[in-house]
Design an enzyme around this catalytic site. Structure first.
Site, PDB file in Angstrom:
ATOM      1  N   HIS A  77      -7.080  -6.946   0.354  1.00  0.00           N
ATOM      2  CA  HIS A  77      -5.990  -5.979   0.272  1.00  0.00           C
ATOM      3  C   HIS A  77      -4.816  -6.310   1.179  1.00  0.00           C
ATOM      4  CE1 HIS A  77      -4.022  -2.131  -0.225  1.00  0.00           C
ATOM      5  NE2 HIS A  77      -4.236  -1.776   1.026  1.00  0.00           N
ATOM      6  N   ASP A 136       0.847  -1.195   0.000  1.00  0.00           N
ATOM      7  CA  ASP A 136       0.000   0.000   0.000  1.00  0.00           C
ATOM      8  C   ASP A 136       0.887   1.252   0.000  1.00  0.00           C
ATOM      9  OD1 ASP A 136      -3.087   0.763   0.606  1.00  0.00           O
ATOM     10  OD2 ASP A 136      -1.806   2.050   1.831  1.00  0.00           O
TER      11      ASP A 136
END
Length: 292
Positions: free
Chosen positions: A272, A105
């Site tokens: 994610h 991320d």
């Protein structure tokens, strides 16, 4: 408890004091977390990687227990360039002039910038569940804007997002992470307690907004100025097959013109949060790549 055998340190970066944990032996491997987490996100794979590497799990400036530099009108103190410089300084202080690097991320975006600004420092690079920042901004559509609305919300001028998030930080944290993770996934209670403890601080909320303000401004300026630059080391790209990036993009293809070196990558059975949702698959992929 999350990092058995690891030592906690605080080391001066390039304008921020960086909190980290270090453990293991062997070649150095720096792991960088994403939003809205801390270095604790690596707890399910870092101890295993430490069997083969000296593993450093660091809190990015503005996050976790690292310091929160003063903000600037152009948000340069939270630019990926500044955050990457911190990590190079920290690794040099630990005695590692050259190292392997993985980022998830926001940490992946810092890692990308670090590889461009300090190519001599990075032996191999892995980025987890991202496409290049500039690519996303220049291709955003309704699907991406709906799923990644926080990119545009957090970039709003001070102090609107800070006030809204600050009204109930844990609720915001739970809703955001719940939207990005696979159905039924639950974070480790100790790791979750760390995320809540750190993110609930007003200074962390503000710093994380500054991170996104930088991404929508000065980071794009740096990316455009460095349009001809490419990653010079081998690159591994991993992404969650249940996540938005997999649904909206050919993730590997978005990195093809960003590197001059060998490129490989594949989806992982997760949302994610790959290192926490699919620790075995993520560990095996990273170990194979970095040890080869």
């Amino acid at each position: 408890m999350l990092f058995p055998g690891f030592e906690q340190k605080r080391i001066a970066g390039e304008g921020a004091e960086i909190n980290l944990r270090i453990g293991g032996k062997g070649p150095s491997l720096l792991l960088l977390h994403g939003y809205p987490q801390t270095h604790a996100m690596w707890h399910r794979i870092a101890p295993r990687l430490a069997e083969d590497f000296t593993v450093i799990c660091a809190d990015l400036r503005g996050y976790g227990d690292s310091s929160k530099p003063a903000t600037l009108p152009d948000h340069a103190s939270y630019a990926k360039r500044a955050t990457a410089a911190d990590m190079v300084a920290v690794m040099q202080a630990l005695g590692f002039a050259r190292f392997c690097l993985a980022g998830h991320d926001r940490g992946g975006r810092v890692a990308h910038r670090l590889a461009l600004d300090h190519p001599q420092a990075v032996e191999k690079l892995a980025v987890l569940d991202i496409i290049p920042t500039r690519t996303l901004f220049e291709t955003v559509n309704q699907q991406v804007a709906t799923g990644y609305y926080h990119w545009f919300f957090l970039a709003q001028p001070y102090d609107m997002p800070e006030r809204l998030i600050g009204a109930d930080p844990e609720y915001y944290l739970r809703r955001k992470t719940g939207q990005w993770s696979g159905a039924g996934f639950q974070f480790d209670p100790q790791a979750w307690a760390e995320y809540v403890r750190c993110f609930s601080r007003p200074e962390t909320i503000h710093a994380s907004c500054e991170d996104y303000r930088a991404a929508a401004g000065i980071d794009l300026e740096h990316d455009r100025a460095d349009d001809a630059k490419r990653i010079e080391c081998p690159l591994l790209v991993l992404w969650g097959e249940k996540g938005l990036m997999h649904k909206a993009y050919d993730v590997l293809a978005t990195w093809k013109d960003k590197t001059r070196a060998a490129l490989q990558g594949h989806a992982v059975p997760s949302g994610h949060f790959l290192p926490e949702e699919a620790p075995e698959e993520t560990y095996q992929a990273l170990r194979r790549f970095f040890i080869s």
